[in-house]
Scaffold this motif. Structure first.
Motif, PDB file in Angstrom:
ATOM      1  N   MET A  56       7.209   5.027  11.978  1.00 16.63           N
ATOM      2  CA  MET A  56       8.246   4.639  11.019  1.00 16.63           C
ATOM      3  C   MET A  56       8.845   3.295  11.397  1.00 16.63           C
ATOM      4  SD  MET A  56      10.327   7.978   9.865  1.00 16.63           S
ATOM      5  CE  MET A  56      10.527   8.621  11.503  1.00 16.63           C
ATOM      6  N   ALA A  57       9.156   3.124  12.665  1.00 20.06           N
ATOM      7  CA  ALA A  57       9.718   1.855  13.104  1.00 20.06           C
ATOM      8  C   ALA A  57       8.753   0.724  12.762  1.00 20.06           C
ATOM      9  CB  ALA A  57      10.001   1.889  14.604  1.00 20.06           C
ATOM     10  N   TYR A  60       8.965  -0.239   9.147  1.00 20.57           N
ATOM     11  CA  TYR A  60      10.220  -0.933   8.817  1.00 20.57           C
ATOM     12  C   TYR A  60      10.303  -2.323   9.433  1.00 20.57           C
ATOM     13  CZ  TYR A  60      12.003   2.859   6.124  1.00 20.57           C
ATOM     14  OH  TYR A  60      12.157   3.783   5.137  1.00 20.57           O
ATOM     15  N   MET A  61       9.599  -2.547  10.515  1.00 20.66           N
ATOM     16  CA  MET A  61       9.523  -3.920  11.050  1.00 20.66           C
ATOM     17  C   MET A  61       8.779  -4.806  10.047  1.00 20.66           C
ATOM     18  SD  MET A  61       8.655  -2.965  14.975  1.00 20.66           S
ATOM     19  CE  MET A  61       9.842  -2.096  15.991  1.00 20.66           C
ATOM     20  N   PHE A  63       8.561  -4.141   6.893  1.00 16.31           N
ATOM     21  CA  PHE A  63       9.482  -4.190   5.751  1.00 16.31           C
ATOM     22  C   PHE A  63      10.457  -5.373   5.907  1.00 16.31           C
ATOM     23  CE2 PHE A  63      13.620  -2.797   4.029  1.00 16.31           C
ATOM     24  CZ  PHE A  63      13.303  -2.254   2.795  1.00 16.31           C
ATOM     25  N   GLY A  64      11.070  -5.466   7.077  1.00 15.68           N
ATOM     26  CA  GLY A  64      12.033  -6.549   7.323  1.00 15.68           C
ATOM     27  C   GLY A  64      11.369  -7.909   7.310  1.00 15.68           C
ATOM     28  N   ALA A  65      10.202  -8.006   7.931  1.00 14.03           N
ATOM     29  CA  ALA A  65       9.524  -9.305   8.041  1.00 14.03           C
ATOM     30  C   ALA A  65       8.987  -9.764   6.687  1.00 14.03           C
ATOM     31  CB  ALA A  65       8.395  -9.212   9.062  1.00 14.03           C
ATOM     32  N   ALA A  67      10.108  -8.861   3.795  1.00 13.71           N
ATOM     33  CA  ALA A  67      11.256  -9.191   2.935  1.00 13.71           C
ATOM     34  C   ALA A  67      11.605 -10.665   3.111  1.00 13.71           C
ATOM     35  CB  ALA A  67      12.447  -8.310   3.282  1.00 13.71           C
ATOM     36  N   GLU A  86       7.665   7.165   4.215  1.00 18.03           N
ATOM     37  CA  GLU A  86       9.028   6.855   3.790  1.00 18.03           C
ATOM     38  C   GLU A  86       9.191   5.340   3.637  1.00 18.03           C
ATOM     39  OE1 GLU A  86      13.141   7.995   5.822  1.00 18.03           O
ATOM     40  OE2 GLU A  86      12.389   6.017   6.355  1.00 18.03           O
ATOM     41  N   TYR A  90       9.682   2.905   0.318  1.00 17.93           N
ATOM     42  CA  TYR A  90      10.779   1.951   0.251  1.00 17.93           C
ATOM     43  C   TYR A  90      10.292   0.532  -0.008  1.00 17.93           C
ATOM     44  CZ  TYR A  90      15.756   2.234   0.637  1.00 17.93           C
ATOM     45  OH  TYR A  90      17.079   2.274   0.338  1.00 17.93           O
TER      46      TYR A  90
END
Lengths: 349, 245
Positions: A56-57, A60-61, A63-65, A67, A86, A90
């Motif tokens: 998951m992490a 989301y890493m 996801f942030g990058a 973005a 998940e 997102y």
């Protein structure tokens, strides 16, 4: 010059050629070689590799990058890919691009490492919470894996939607001769990404979301279907198979053709969007369509049945050869076909 | 000479926090420090899930909403993509210390160069006041209706103390918004946590004790008194790891 490359190393190198700047992942067999390769290759190229604390992490890493506009990817296998859902949901909800790799292992993948295609339904249906689809490429050779990966970031950014390469354990582990495309880099600003200035991010307000998603799905479905048809034009029976089973299936087509039996093969290259257009070539006289897949109880066959319902006149029967945790052998496909032709094997749909 | 203090632009939109909530104070302190540093157009705020979601409507700056617990991982990705920008994760205790404990501690462990602010209001506030790992012994919540029993659910978690033990971490502090004195101190912690990132010193975490009159079922006055008497003595205030430089 073509050189021998292992599938997992090749997909990782192809991502580098495609301009991937950041990778985050967590070890899981049979995709770990993707991480291992990138852990030294990315620093060599001045790019960022991060071994995350969990699946998951990692997502989301990314996801942030992404973005912020950085070409980023993550990879995993069966159960690890479930943990990422998940974040994938997102990514889709926010219309962020991403590139994902799933090197499938059989079943729930807990204690088993066999090659299979049992993640088909999860990955082609979105797989997580909410209503979304991920563009899914299903290569059947290492060269094709490389070629699809080379364009994956461009497609993801074009539609602002994640793109997945759906590989298989054996495809990740085996070696084949490969030629790599040259390095490329996207230098232009995507326009909507986060840069600290709070510029518009193309965020869609909730009341408009259903319309926006329908429009996106329609555009992707219209433009991105990819497939390969083989000897379908005059076929009495048509096999449908993707990934590694499509290779033995093609052999079966050749063997049966040598015996004078008119059979053909539809090979989806995109499994979402499913290549309905490929079925246009099936003659109206077709007697049956056979889904050949490395699943236990049939997954691809559901899309095949829908395509046959839409594209073939009458009630053409759809049969399923489900080989479980192994790639169906050519002789098994030929034998199964014998049962179909004699009427001994009953249709599924 | 009279000093005219104006509201920082990043908190210039009315917020949606409950009356008496302490979130707004931390919002303002962060905004003041960002403005002081000239980073209003060079900051990306990653918002966790919980009451921090309210800042989607009121934080007047670039912000990314991530899912519950994933603030530190998302802010890590932001910083990797844009090392030139200030990457802040703003979360609550349920978000950062319960569901996101792995992401929070692992980001600290790796010394990711991000700044994490965690509001500790001793409960899951957005969902209506359930027990959190930070809920005090005996505290009544909607999932500990007879008061939290530490024998069954453990003692309240102290994450900053643990994060401060990682050798490379740049800065860890715990502040509170229950008095003017503590708010002034907290401003210093916020400044250090942001400066630590801007100077490339590494990971920074500031936990902020915060009243939640709505879910505590107390008046603001009683909430403040309870914080002074019950919460702050357990959650020691001050710097847990000072900056090296």
């Amino acid at each position: 010059m073509r050189k021998m490359w292992k599938g997992n190393h090749a997909i990782a190198e192809a991502a580098m050629r495609a301009g991937c700047q950041f990778y985050a992942g967590y070890p899981i067999t049979p995709q770990t070689e993707v991480s291992e390769y990138l852990s030294y290759r990315m620093p060599e190229l001045g790019r960022r590799f991060l071994q995350a604390e969990n699946e998951m992490a990692a997502v989301y890493m990314i996801f942030g990058a992404y973005a912020c506009g950085m070409r980023s990817m993550t990879s995993s296998s069966g159960p690890g890919f479930s943990l990422k859902q998940e974040g994938i949901a997102y990514l889709c909800a926010n219309n962020y691009p991403a590139v994902l790799v799933n090197v499938q292992r059989w079943g729930p993948g807990l204690g088993t490492l066999d090659s299979s295609q049992t993640d088909y339904l999860r990955d082609t249906r979105g797989g997580g919470n909410g209503d979304y689809r991920v563009i899914v490429y299903a290569p059947n050779s290492i060269q094709e894996t490389v070629d699809l990966m080379y364009n994956a970031f461009d497609v993801a950014e074009k539609y602002r939607n994640p793109v997945e390469i759906l590989s298989e354990a054996a495809l990740g582990q085996m070696m084949e001769p490969v030629e790599f495309p040259p390095f490329k880099e996207r230098t232009e600003d995507l326009g909507w990404t986060f840069d600290g200035t709070d510029r518009p991010h193309g965020r869609i307000d909730n009341p408009q979301k259903p319309d926006a998603l329908r429009a996106k799905v329609a555009a992707i479905t219209a433009n991105e279907q990819r497939w390969e048809n083989y000897r379908v034009e005059d076929a009495d029976y048509v096999f449908v198979a993707f990934g590694l089973p499509s290779r033995t299936c093609r052999n079966a087509v050749d063997q049966l053709r040598e015996q004078g039996v008119k059979v053909g093969l539809i090979r989806p290259i995109t499994v979402w969007p499913f290549p309905y257009k490929a079925f246009e070539e099936i003659p109206d006289t077709v007697k049956g369509v056979i889904s050949v897949e490395s699943t236990d109880a049939g997954q691809l066959i559901e899309d095949v049945a829908l395509a046959v319902k839409k594209m073939c006149p009458g009630n053409v029967p759809v049969y399923g050869l489900f080989s479980g945790q192994k790639i169906p052998k050519t002789k098994e496909i030929v034998a199964f076909f014998g049962g179909v032709r004699s009427g001994e094997t009953k249709e599924v749909f | 000479m009279a000093v005219l203090k104006k509201t920082p632009t990043m908190v210039s939109i009315p917020n949606h926090f409950c009356p008496g909530c302490g979130h707004g104070i931390l919002n303002r302190l962060i905004a003041e420090v960002i403005e002081e540093k000239g980073y209003e157009k060079k900051t990306i705020m990653t918002l966790g899930v919980g009451c921090s979601c309210n800042m989607n409507a009121s934080w007047n700056g670039d912000k990314i909403q991530c899912a519950h617990g994933r603030g530190a991982a998302t802010a890590t990705g932001v910083k990797i993509a844009r090392p030139d920008l200030l990457s802040i994760a703003y979360q609550g205790d349920g978000d950062a210390y319960v569901i996101g404990l792995a992401e929070t501690l692992n980001a600290a462990y790796r010394n990711e160069p991000i700044t994490v602010f965690v509001i500790n209001n001793n409960n899951f506030a957005m969902t209506g006041g359930q027990m959190s790992w930070t809920t005090m012994p005996g505290q009544v919540t909607t999932t500990s209706v007879h008061g939290r029993d530490p024998a069954l659910t453990g003692m309240p978690i102290r994450v900053p103390e643990f994060a401060a033990t990682f050798p490379d971490v740049a800065y860890v502090a715990r502040g509170s918004v229950h008095s003017a004195k503590e708010i002034n101190r907290l401003r210093g912690y916020v400044k250090n946590a942001i400066e630590a990132q801007l100077n490339g010193e590494g990971y920074a975490l500031v936990e902020v004790l915060c009243q939640c009159p709505t879910n505590w079922g107390m008046s603001v006055e009683k909430s403040i008194k309870w914080m002074e008497e019950e919460v702050a003595p357990y959650y020691t205030l001050g710097e847990l790891k000072g900056r090296r430089k």
